[in-house]
Design a protein around this motif. Structure first.
Motif, PDB file in Angstrom:
ATOM      1  N   LEU A  44       0.797  -1.219   0.000  1.00 16.53           N
ATOM      2  CA  LEU A  44       0.000   0.000   0.000  1.00 16.53           C
ATOM      3  C   LEU A  44       0.828   1.266   0.000  1.00 16.53           C
ATOM      4  O   LEU A  44       0.304   2.350  -0.195  1.00 16.53           O
ATOM      5  N   SER A  46       4.674   3.510  -0.707  1.00 18.65           N
ATOM      6  CA  SER A  46       5.839   3.549  -1.576  1.00 18.65           C
ATOM      7  C   SER A  46       6.936   4.387  -0.942  1.00 18.65           C
ATOM      8  O   SER A  46       7.878   4.765  -1.609  1.00 18.65           O
ATOM      9  N   GLU A 139      -0.202   1.738  -5.055  1.00 23.27           N
ATOM     10  CA  GLU A 139       0.504   2.691  -5.918  1.00 23.27           C
ATOM     11  C   GLU A 139       1.626   2.059  -6.697  1.00 23.27           C
ATOM     12  O   GLU A 139       1.767   2.271  -7.884  1.00 23.27           O
ATOM     13  N   TYR A 140       2.472   1.315  -5.984  1.00 27.26           N
ATOM     14  CA  TYR A 140       3.656   0.786  -6.630  1.00 27.26           C
ATOM     15  C   TYR A 140       3.288  -0.195  -7.725  1.00 27.26           C
ATOM     16  O   TYR A 140       3.779  -0.125  -8.844  1.00 27.26           O
ATOM     17  N   LYS A 142       0.656  -0.463  -9.436  1.00 25.66           N
ATOM     18  CA  LYS A 142       0.092   0.162 -10.615  1.00 25.66           C
ATOM     19  C   LYS A 142       1.133   0.979 -11.350  1.00 25.66           C
ATOM     20  O   LYS A 142       1.198   0.948 -12.576  1.00 25.66           O
ATOM     21  N   SER A 143       1.933   1.728 -10.604  1.00 20.71           N
ATOM     22  CA  SER A 143       2.788   2.675 -11.319  1.00 20.71           C
ATOM     23  C   SER A 143       3.910   1.984 -12.065  1.00 20.71           C
ATOM     24  O   SER A 143       4.440   2.552 -13.001  1.00 20.71           O
ATOM     25  N   ARG A 381      16.936  16.157  -1.053  1.00 20.64           N
ATOM     26  CA  ARG A 381      16.849  14.768  -1.466  1.00 20.64           C
ATOM     27  C   ARG A 381      18.270  14.238  -1.579  1.00 20.64           C
ATOM     28  O   ARG A 381      19.197  15.018  -1.776  1.00 20.64           O
ATOM     29  N   TYR A 383      19.694  12.898  -4.011  1.00 20.23           N
ATOM     30  CA  TYR A 383      20.308  13.241  -5.290  1.00 20.23           C
ATOM     31  C   TYR A 383      20.514  14.738  -5.450  1.00 20.23           C
ATOM     32  O   TYR A 383      21.125  15.182  -6.413  1.00 20.23           O
ATOM     33  N   MET A 429      15.583  17.947 -10.803  1.00 21.86           N
ATOM     34  CA  MET A 429      14.890  16.727 -10.405  1.00 21.86           C
ATOM     35  C   MET A 429      15.890  15.616 -10.150  1.00 21.86           C
ATOM     36  O   MET A 429      17.102  15.818 -10.260  1.00 21.86           O
ATOM     37  N   GLY A 430      15.369  14.456  -9.849  1.00 20.32           N
ATOM     38  CA  GLY A 430      16.274  13.340  -9.615  1.00 20.32           C
ATOM     39  C   GLY A 430      15.494  12.055  -9.532  1.00 20.32           C
ATOM     40  O   GLY A 430      14.275  12.050  -9.639  1.00 20.32           O
ATOM     41  N   TRP A 431      16.218  10.978  -9.332  1.00 25.51           N
ATOM     42  CA  TRP A 431      15.562   9.676  -9.273  1.00 25.51           C
ATOM     43  C   TRP A 431      16.410   8.723  -8.473  1.00 25.51           C
ATOM     44  O   TRP A 431      17.613   8.651  -8.658  1.00 25.51           O
ATOM     45  N   ASP A 434      14.724   1.782  -7.241  1.00 24.18           N
ATOM     46  CA  ASP A 434      14.463   0.773  -6.225  1.00 24.18           C
ATOM     47  C   ASP A 434      14.374  -0.635  -6.809  1.00 24.18           C
ATOM     48  O   ASP A 434      13.853  -1.530  -6.175  1.00 24.18           O
ATOM     49  N   SER A 455       6.188  11.286 -15.302  1.00 23.57           N
ATOM     50  CA  SER A 455       7.484  11.242 -14.631  1.00 23.57           C
ATOM     51  C   SER A 455       8.609  11.631 -15.572  1.00 23.57           C
ATOM     52  O   SER A 455       9.773  11.540 -15.228  1.00 23.57           O
TER      53      SER A 455
END
Lengths: 534, 269, 337
Positions: A44, A46, A139-140, A142-143, A381, A383, A429-431, A434, A455
């Motif tokens: 449920l 993320s 969420e995870y 689906k995304s 963050r 990054y 931005m960053g990423w 996982d 995204s």
């Protein structure tokens, strides 16, 4: 008589003051986490705190990552086979895994295919009685597109499960190893159904993992006790306590005093001080992340590759590594970090060349100068630890080539919202990956589909790039995948929808009493392999 | 009236800020970050109160911050006094539906902790100095509305008002020429106290990251940024907080003095 | 008396109603989509976003959402937190005792120190003692609470190590919450004096910080209202009769001086709640204040709506109690306020 009565009084007083040994002699690790988990069911949530608190403590997945690496190892599934067309995955489950036995649930059988099927059906099937429990937002799942990808999950036998996919998807096994794909107990689910207390599935979790949840005091502490019957053997720790401490300097405090032996997300500014302390050990590793400046290719003049390249040439990115990342990061040239397979070290780096930048701008017709808006990251963050500071440095750099930057920021939710809509021009931005699969970077951040999904902050949609990434996704042949990704990186380097900035190293500070610790590239902590020296 | 002297000094500092320093508050001195004050080992007279994590001179940011905190504090008080007095006048004078609505509005605003309400307002309008000003102004209204309303209701029943009315004076004349001047005393007292509340609320919003945005120097923001450096750079925590305390303190002193002067009956309220 | 109480309660209902409208409406004006926050950098395809939004009930027309909100609120249900998927009421009540424990101790400190301070200053009016005490209270009154907290943490926790930096009790103690008030639960769960002292150590600094401003305000109020009363004729008569000054104060003056003091204490409830938001943030105290700040940042609509409504309910309730106490102490005022 008097003496006796005095003795009794004395004894009573002693008894009153002799406290039970409340401090634990057993080995309890205290972990200072940075935020409260949003739930105890990783399906449920993320967020990092949820994954750290539940994924590998309370639960297991079919496949997992070897500790400290991104290599896949069998977990609840002891072996698997993939069909030639890449659409059918058959998993053989272990026969010796038991679910937690607690005050409220006693399993009568070991884990089998029913549990796996239930865990996935809960997320896939809208008619499953548990689908809408606790919000019904997976969420995870689906995304990353698994709801569309998985055509069916079937039980072949008590210990065989078959996944049917709609199309071949090379990262599928990695996806199953990701934190959200945990296996729940069908027997527990049936018990809850009978008692009509379905939400307990997620608040009083039952899993197969090395630790059981004892108590969660909201925003304060989470307690776990060891599961002596864990299928890989009882953990060395007797228990874990998460002390939820949102302030990084407070976490450092607690580490210093020994109140915590492991902390989450140390602040880069504290690293030097931590290295000086004899009771602590500071570890670091290159991280699976990228910090970048997205250039919205749909907004003129950023639609011209020469302009984009000019901006990249004008930025003194090495200085940023020093001032912003405090020398804890590596310069980036590709969307993926060097530690990830298929990284093309052969791609030429972008030099710091003010003259060349001016030339390119002149060629594009912007000799007189240019006005642009730069969005700076409002939150810290890994990054990009300080977006506004970096923005000021970028502003100073670009001024030298005649580009005038206006610095703008919004609070985090608004920032993401507007960015998704493509309202910005230049956006920091960053990423953080996982899964440890290159598709997690390329597919999620730079494809046309990602642009639709919101995204792809550069709004970049390039057919050639997409073709390579899609081909890499569909083939299971690793060397073919590598060659496709290398071609994709070449296209990226040519078109430059981003200015790649840095791959931040992951730093962790631990007490020297903590044994067996390794940094997890995925970022989530694992506690099973840990031990405490007394 | 020692308070007035100190206050005057601060106002002078704020106004003369650009001349009291050779630096700009946004100016970054690379390589000079986190310098301690002059009396410390690594300190220097070039940056006598030290520098922050980006290498900006602290003294400069403090006195420019005075402009922000004091200046916008005045603005907030001005706005909330103006609007609050107007509403209070209308409510007290006209009574009836107008009065009931205004009282209802006051009740609603007062039923929430002021900071929480200000936070939500700022979240709607977006973080920023001006938005923080609106938020804090809204939250400060009830005090002024109540005082003016009570004073107006008190005055309304007095003889001279009845007399003026019987001469056929218009509402406007009555309100602004006769009644209002007599409500000034408690209003002024409330305004000086309100100033300290306004400054503190704005700084609190800045502390939480919802007020002034970088690189604007504001004492609350500077305090919020200093949290990560509590151990390593104590001067980042001390100077902005001390400045806030002294400014608020002197305003309260002045307010007390004013109150003693203007209306001994209200002393200690 | 009861009629007065009921009248006040009835008067407050429309106020609560408007608060609910404001809470609901204002929150919807917040920019930033909670669905997108949940998805974070990962984003999501438009269908994912749409589905998530409908699952959370955010796609219904505003009026429908509002009516649903009201209906549930009346029965004490405030929907589900978007972040944790747990009922808002559960989230609120599980954190409420932490805030109450902190606030209660802070108010206790404020009253316990403020009133005697005020009394002594009033009685010793004009002396050095009086001026010193009033100076201290002026300081306390003007202190920016967030700076005060940071400073004390710096001195007592970081440098001296006397008090812990954050939390409610040492993580080595497993206290199964019974009432939610740790000072009570440590006894119920058999941790005895050791646990009690430990919990107290964690409470002392935040309570002191939170109680500083109310303490100063109460001291000032006590002093001035006592001074007013002491000037009154009947007090001078008592003095003339030969009663000792302190006795005069306690027996005659204090009871009448209590009225404005009670008012101030009631007002301080609001200050304590506001201060709690900042104090809880600084000390990472797991209470309602910190939870609301996090929820505003995360745009957790149901939490903000429910939290705002619940808090204003409590503030209004306390105001009513204060009004009733006021009337009890001064029956002359029952007619109006």
């Amino acid at each position: 008589m008097k003496a006796l009565s005095w003795l009794i009084v004395f004894g009573g007083v002693c008894g009153f003051f002799s406290m039970p040994e409340a401090k634990a002699a057993p080995k309890i690790l205290v972990y200072c986490s940075e935020a409260s988990p949003s739930t105890f069911n990783p399906q449920l949530g993320s967020d990092g705190p949820t994954f750290t608190a539940a994924s590998s403590t309370i639960y297991n997945r079919l496949i997992e990552f070897k500790y400290g690496t991104t290599d896949l190892i069998p977990a609840l599934a002891q072996s698997w086979k993939v069909s030639k067309d890449g659409k059918t995955y058959t998993f053989q489950l272990r026969k010796d895994v038991s679910f937690h036995s607690t005050d409220f649930f006693k399993p009568t059988r070991k884990m089998n295919a029913d549990d796996v099927i239930f865990s996935f059906e809960r997320m896939r099937d809208k008619n499953n009685p548990f689908h809408n429990v606790s919000g019904g937002a997976y969420e995870y799942f689906k995304s990353i597109g698994l709801d569309a990808l998985i055509a069916g999950v079937e039980k072949k036998s008590d210990h065989t499960v078959v996944f049917q996919l709609t199309h071949p998807h090379a990262p599928f096994l990695t996806d199953l190893a990701t934190n959200f794909a945990v296996v729940l107990s069908k027997e527990y689910a049936d018990q809850l159904l009978k008692n009509k207390t379905l939400e307990k599935m997620d608040t009083d979790p039952v899993g197969t993992g090395p630790f059981k949840l004892v108590r969660y005091v909201k925003d304060a502490t989470i307690r776990f006790s060891a599961n002596k019957d864990y299928f890989r053997g009882a953990p060395k720790l007797d228990g874990i306590v998460f002390a939820i401490t949102p302030d990084p300097s407070v976490r450092f405090q607690k580490l210093k005093t020994g109140e915590c032996q492991l902390i989450a997300e140390p602040a880069p500014t504290d690293i030097k001080a931590m290295e000086k302390l004899p009771q602590l050990q500071v570890l670091h590793e290159p991280g699976l992340n990228i910090g970048y400046l997205a250039m919205n290719v749909e907004k003129a003049p950023l639609n011209k590759p020469e302009v984009r390249r000019a901006l990249a040439l004008a930025m003194n990115r090495k200085e940023y590594l020093h001032l912003i990342y405090l020398d804890t990061a590596e310069l980036a040239k590709n969307p993926i970090p060097p530690t990830l397979w298929s990284y093309d070290a052969g791609i030429k780096d972008i030099p710091y060349d003010v003259k060349a930048a001016k030339e390119l701008l002149k060629k594009a017709g912007y000799e007189k100068g240019l006005n642009l808006e730069l969005w700076t990251l409002p939150v810290s963050r890994p990054y990009n630890p300080n977006g506004k500071k970096m923005g000021e440095l970028m502003q100073a750099d670009l001024a030298k080539v005649g580009v005038n930057l206006k610095l703008v920021t919004y609070d985090w939710p608004t920032y993401l919202d507007k960015g998704r809509r493509g309202e910005g021009q230049l956006m920091q931005m960053g990423w953080i990956s996982d899964t440890g699969d290159p598709d997690n970077f390329f597919g999620n951040l730079l494809t046309c589909k990602a642009k639709e999904g919101g995204s792809n902050y550069a709004q970049w949609c390039n057919k050639d790039f997409d073709r390579e990434v899609s081909a890499a996704e569909k083939t299971l042949n690793k060397s073919q995948r590598i060659s496709h990704y290398k071609k994709a990186q070449a296209i990226f380097a040519r078109e430059l929808p981003w200015v790649p900035l840095a791959h931040a190293s992951v730093y962790r500070a631990i007490s020297k009493k903590l044994k067996g610790y390794k940094i997890n590239p995925i970022g989530v902590e694992e506690f099973y392999p840990l031990d405490l020296a007394q | 009236m020692k308070g007035l002297w100190i206050l005057g000094l601060f106002l002078l500092l704020a106004v003369l800020a650009p001349w009291l320093t050779s630096y700009r508050p946004e100016q970054v001195f690379s390589g000079m970050s986190l310098l301690p004050p002059f009396f410390s080992a690594q300190g220097s007279w070039a940056h006598w109160l030290g520098t922050d994590d980006l290498g900006r001179d602290l003294w400069t940011r403090l006195i420019f911050g005075a402009r922000v905190s004091i200046g916008f504090g005045f603005l907030i008080v001005f706005v909330s006094v103006a609007v609050g007095s107007f509403l209070g006048l209308m409510a007290g004078y006209f009574g009836g539906f107008v009065d009931r609505s205004v009282v209802r509005f006051v009740d609603v605003v007062m039923s929430l902790p002021s900071l929480l309400l200000a936070m939500v307002v700022v979240a709607i309008l977006g973080p920023g100095l001006m938005n923080a000003v609106w938020a804090v102004s809204i939250v400060s209204l009830p005090g002024y509305i109540r005082i003016v309303r009570a004073a107006v209701m008190n005055e309304k029943s007095k003889d001279y008002v009845q007399a003026t009315r019987s001469f056929g004076a218009s509402h406007g004349h009555l309100i602004f020429k006769s009644i209002a001047p007599n409500c000034l005393a408690p209003l002024i007292v409330q305004a000086t106290l309100g100033f300290s509340d306004a400054v503190l609320n704005m700084a609190a919003l800045g502390f939480l990251g919802l007020g002034a945005q970088p690189p604007t120097p504001e004492w609350g923001v500077m305090l919020g940024d200093s949290r990560a450096y509590m151990e390593s750079a104590w001067w980042l925590v001390t100077w902005p907080g001390l400045s806030l305390l002294v400014v608020v303190l002197t305003f309260n002193l002045v307010g007390d003095g004013l109150r003693d002067h203007l209306d001994p009956k209200l002393r200690g309220l | 008396m009861i009629r007065f109480f009921l009248k006040r309660v009835l008067q407050s209902i429309p106020t609560l109603f408007i608060v609910s409208l404001v809470a609901f409406g204002m929150i919807r004006l917040l920019p930033g989509d909670p669905v997108l926050i949940l998805l974070g950098e990962r984003g999501g395809s438009p269908e994912v976003v749409r589905e998530l939004r409908s699952t959370l009930g955010l796609d219904q027309p505003l009026a429908v959402q509002y009516v649903k909100f009201l209906k549930e609120a009346v029965s004490g249900r405030f929907g589900q937190s978007i972040v944790s998927h747990r009922p808002v009421s559960e989230e609120f009540w599980s954190r409420f005792p932490a805030t109450v424990e902190l606030g209660a101790l802070a108010l206790l400190f404020a009253i316990g120190v403020g009133i005697p301070l005020g009394i002594f200053s009033a009685v010793k009016r004009g002396s050095l003692w009086d001026r010193l005490m009033m100076g201290v209270s002026l300081f306390g009154y003007s202190m920016p609470i967030f700076w005060w907290g940071l400073l004390l943490i710096l001195i007592f926790s970081v440098h001296l190590g006397w008090t812990p930096v954050s939390g409610r009790i040492s993580p080595m103690y497993d206290v199964n919450p019974w009432s939610g008030f740790l000072l009570v639960d440590v006894w119920v769960r058999g941790l005895g004096w050791e646990g009690f002292v430990n919990a107290l150590k964690y409470l002392i600094l935040p309570a002191f910080v939170l109680g500083t401003v109310p303490m100063a305000a109460i001291a000032r109020m006590t002093r001035s209202s006592l001074l007013e009363v002491l000037k009154e004729d009947y007090v001078r008569t008592a003095k003339a009769k030969g009663l000792a000054p302190l006795k005069v104060v306690v027996h005659h003056a204090l009871k009448n001086a209590l009225i404005p003091i009670v008012t101030v204490v009631g007002l301080m409830f609001g200050t304590v709640l506001t201060g709690a938001v900042l104090t809880e943030t600084i000390f990472s105290w797991p209470g309602v204040g910190k939870w609301l700040v996090t929820s505003v940042i995360a745009r957790d609509y149901p939490v903000i709506q429910g939290g705002v409504l619940l808090i204003s309910f409590f503030v209004i309730a306390v105001n009513i109690i204060v009004d009733v106490a006021y009337v009890y102490l001064n029956p002359k005022l029952k007619g109006g306020s």
